[in-house]
Design a protein around this motif. Sequence first.
Motif, PDB file in Angstrom:
ATOM      1  N   THR A  73      44.258  -2.179   8.912  1.00 43.55           N
ATOM      2  CA  THR A  73      43.511  -2.839   7.841  1.00 43.55           C
ATOM      3  C   THR A  73      42.331  -3.620   8.428  1.00 43.55           C
ATOM      4  N   HIS A  74      41.448  -4.117   7.528  1.00 43.03           N
ATOM      5  CA  HIS A  74      40.186  -4.739   7.977  1.00 43.03           C
ATOM      6  C   HIS A  74      40.062  -6.134   7.380  1.00 43.03           C
ATOM      7  N   LEU A  75      40.135  -7.140   8.227  1.00 43.19           N
ATOM      8  CA  LEU A  75      40.022  -8.540   7.781  1.00 43.19           C
ATOM      9  C   LEU A  75      38.740  -8.844   6.992  1.00 43.19           C
ATOM     10  N   PRO A  76      37.541  -8.447   7.452  1.00 40.96           N
ATOM     11  CA  PRO A  76      36.328  -8.893   6.739  1.00 40.96           C
ATOM     12  C   PRO A  76      36.095  -8.185   5.415  1.00 40.96           C
ATOM     13  N   GLN A  77      36.881  -7.149   5.133  1.00 43.30           N
ATOM     14  CA  GLN A  77      36.567  -6.308   3.964  1.00 43.30           C
ATOM     15  C   GLN A  77      37.334  -6.675   2.701  1.00 43.30           C
ATOM     16  N   TYR A  78      38.299  -7.598   2.805  1.00 42.47           N
ATOM     17  CA  TYR A  78      39.203  -7.812   1.667  1.00 42.47           C
ATOM     18  C   TYR A  78      38.462  -8.242   0.398  1.00 42.47           C
ATOM     19  N   GLN A  87      31.899   8.476  -1.092  1.00 38.89           N
ATOM     20  CA  GLN A  87      32.713   8.879   0.052  1.00 38.89           C
ATOM     21  C   GLN A  87      32.381   8.005   1.264  1.00 38.89           C
ATOM     22  N   LEU A  88      33.110   8.257   2.350  1.00 39.98           N
ATOM     23  CA  LEU A  88      33.131   7.330   3.487  1.00 39.98           C
ATOM     24  C   LEU A  88      31.754   6.836   3.975  1.00 39.98           C
ATOM     25  N   LEU A  89      30.856   7.729   4.382  1.00 38.77           N
ATOM     26  CA  LEU A  89      29.667   7.249   5.088  1.00 38.77           C
ATOM     27  C   LEU A  89      28.725   6.438   4.191  1.00 38.77           C
ATOM     28  N   PRO A 201      36.874   0.255  19.150  1.00 40.45           N
ATOM     29  CA  PRO A 201      35.643   1.019  18.871  1.00 40.45           C
ATOM     30  C   PRO A 201      35.763   1.646  17.475  1.00 40.45           C
ATOM     31  N   ARG A 202      34.741   1.434  16.624  1.00 47.02           N
ATOM     32  CA  ARG A 202      34.893   1.772  15.188  1.00 47.02           C
ATOM     33  C   ARG A 202      35.240   3.240  14.968  1.00 47.02           C
ATOM     34  N   PHE A 203      34.370   4.129  15.387  1.00 46.83           N
ATOM     35  CA  PHE A 203      34.622   5.589  15.395  1.00 46.83           C
ATOM     36  C   PHE A 203      33.457   6.254  16.106  1.00 46.83           C
ATOM     37  N   THR A 228      41.096   3.038  16.556  1.00 47.22           N
ATOM     38  CA  THR A 228      39.856   3.613  16.051  1.00 47.22           C
ATOM     39  C   THR A 228      40.188   4.506  14.855  1.00 47.22           C
ATOM     40  N   HIS A 229      39.134   5.105  14.272  1.00 49.18           N
ATOM     41  CA  HIS A 229      39.310   6.017  13.139  1.00 49.18           C
ATOM     42  C   HIS A 229      39.084   7.446  13.623  1.00 49.18           C
ATOM     43  N   LEU A 230      39.876   8.371  13.111  1.00 46.92           N
ATOM     44  CA  LEU A 230      39.731   9.776  13.529  1.00 46.92           C
ATOM     45  C   LEU A 230      39.892  10.717  12.334  1.00 46.92           C
ATOM     46  N   ALA A 231      38.890  11.614  12.191  1.00 49.79           N
ATOM     47  CA  ALA A 231      38.995  12.742  11.245  1.00 49.79           C
ATOM     48  C   ALA A 231      39.409  12.323   9.846  1.00 49.79           C
ATOM     49  N   GLU A 232      38.612  11.402   9.274  1.00 53.66           N
ATOM     50  CA  GLU A 232      38.930  10.885   7.938  1.00 53.66           C
ATOM     51  C   GLU A 232      38.232  11.701   6.851  1.00 53.66           C
ATOM     52  N   ASN A 233      37.001  12.176   7.184  1.00 53.49           N
ATOM     53  CA  ASN A 233      36.126  12.679   6.121  1.00 53.49           C
ATOM     54  C   ASN A 233      35.276  13.832   6.667  1.00 53.49           C
ATOM     55  N   SER A 318      47.225  -0.083   4.947  1.00 51.27           N
ATOM     56  CA  SER A 318      46.591  -0.380   3.658  1.00 51.27           C
ATOM     57  C   SER A 318      45.106  -0.041   3.693  1.00 51.27           C
ATOM     58  N   ASP A 319      44.506  -0.090   4.895  1.00 47.41           N
ATOM     59  CA  ASP A 319      43.078   0.179   5.094  1.00 47.41           C
ATOM     60  C   ASP A 319      42.192  -0.512   4.060  1.00 47.41           C
ATOM     61  N   VAL A 320      42.527  -1.734   3.733  1.00 49.25           N
ATOM     62  CA  VAL A 320      41.610  -2.546   2.924  1.00 49.25           C
ATOM     63  C   VAL A 320      40.264  -2.617   3.639  1.00 49.25           C
TER      64      VAL A 320
HETATM   65  N1  GUN Z   1      35.575   4.663   9.531  1.00 48.99           N
HETATM   66  C1  GUN Z   1      34.799   3.847  10.267  1.00 48.99           C
HETATM   67  N2  GUN Z   1      34.832   2.589   9.805  1.00 48.99           N
HETATM   68  C2  GUN Z   1      35.657   2.599   8.752  1.00 48.99           C
HETATM   69  C3  GUN Z   1      36.089   1.590   7.833  1.00 48.99           C
HETATM   70  O1  GUN Z   1      35.739   0.423   7.910  1.00 48.99           O
HETATM   71  N3  GUN Z   1      36.956   2.001   6.855  1.00 48.99           N
HETATM   72  C4  GUN Z   1      37.370   3.292   6.746  1.00 48.99           C
HETATM   73  N4  GUN Z   1      38.216   3.625   5.772  1.00 48.99           N
HETATM   74  N5  GUN Z   1      36.962   4.240   7.577  1.00 48.99           N
HETATM   75  C5  GUN Z   1      36.109   3.913   8.568  1.00 48.99           C
END
Ligand code: GUN
Length: 445
Positions: A73-78, A87-89, A201-203, A228-233, A318-320
């Motif tokens: 999950t992400h603290l600053p995003q709540y 979509q993601l990007l 590292p973010r992704f 990190t994030h992998l293969a989400e979108n 939860s990936d808030v």
């Molecule tokens: N991929 C890179 N950064 C993020 C993020 O903050 N949230 C989600 N869901 N995917 C990401």
Amino acid sequence: MEDLYGIRGFIIDAPGFGSLRAYRNGALIIERGRIAAIGEYDDVRRSERGPKTRWIDHGPHAAVFPGLIDCHTHLPQYSVVARGQNQLLPWLRESIFPIEREFTGPKAREEAPKFFQELARNGTTTAMIYAAIYEDSCHVGFEAAERSGLRVILGKMMMDLGSYGTLQPKKVLSVSLAESERLCARWHGKAEGRLDYAFSPRFAVTCSEKLMRGAAELARKHGAYLQTHLAENREELEKVHNLYMSAQDYTDVYDKAGLLTPKTMLGHCIHLGTREVETLAARRASVAHCPTSNLFLGSGLMRLNDLQRAGIPVGLGSDVAAGPELNMWQVMRAAIDVQRARTFHDASVPPLRVSEAFYLATAGGARALGKAGAIGTLEVGKEADVTVIDMKAVRPYADTGRRVNEMSKEDVLALCVYRAGPHATLETYVRGKSVYRHPQLASQP
Ligand code: GUN
Ligand code: ZN
């Protein structure tokens, strides 16, 4: 709270994927933060020796579970949950980077304690979390985590390509590595091991090869986590393919950088080929499945059984703010719904049962974090991370029908997975210490 006390209720945990264990009129004795005894209340009472136990009895409607584990999950995003219809990007660019950019100074100091209180209110006792790119956002996060009493793995977000920060591009890499290492030195293993550092590292879209390699080296040097994030979108995959033409696939980009280790948690992992799944399994990396987020951003449907068949440890996240709630009961429900949706066009997909989703949010998450020896189930010797649910608040008619201890463990759990949340959390404990009490209990001892 004193050193020795007992909690009564319908106790349920999941020692294995799909297996439930329960004590209907159960009792749990907690001594110096650990579970000293567990079983049916009458049996536990009979075997009691030594000083008299003080009993916390939440009444005939209480169900007692291991604390829930949120692996991503992400603290600053709540503060921006449910925002954006993209979509993601584009969602990151339009909704997320602007809010993360502001997460520093007084704003971070104000929000961080509230965030941890929200986790506890939702029954979450352990969370693996990203801060913003600023050193202070992570430091303030750790200070709040320490005070909250929760078990927290946290890291400063690292990105040196297309960052929302204002540093000159030339400086970003070295500053990001140095700040991350300083935070790790200050916080990793603190609060008697309740706090851990995760190099983050973010992704691959926003990180240079040098940054990813540097993060991996520092994590190894300090015995810290990586996330990190992998293969989400699919658009993300396309971008990574264009950035790293010589890599075999997305997973190979991380593998070459040394990011895939037994202490690595990879968010999402929806669009992976067979070779990639095998590589993750071979490196013993873990995956955080984030179904509410994947539905919100239209990212895709996780092939959960393929990852599990390969032996990859999977927890839930939860990936808030891509997931709209910190409520892990809702994340379990979404995990079930996602596998159900897959069965509609592929009859060979096994549905995810309530007991299995619950395993992923407790013992499965603990295993994915390498903490299965300490948390995830309720057993003698384990640390007492517990959440207590008021079944009156999740049943359709609070005071009618069967008594809770006359229901099956499957029915009690299913009601929680489909209907529990902050309104129903009576109390949450980490290492036997109360970290949240429902306001209606405030006046009680
Ligand atoms: N991929 C890179 N950064 C993020 C993020 O903050 N949230 C989600 N869901 N995917 C990401
Ligand atoms: Zn995420």
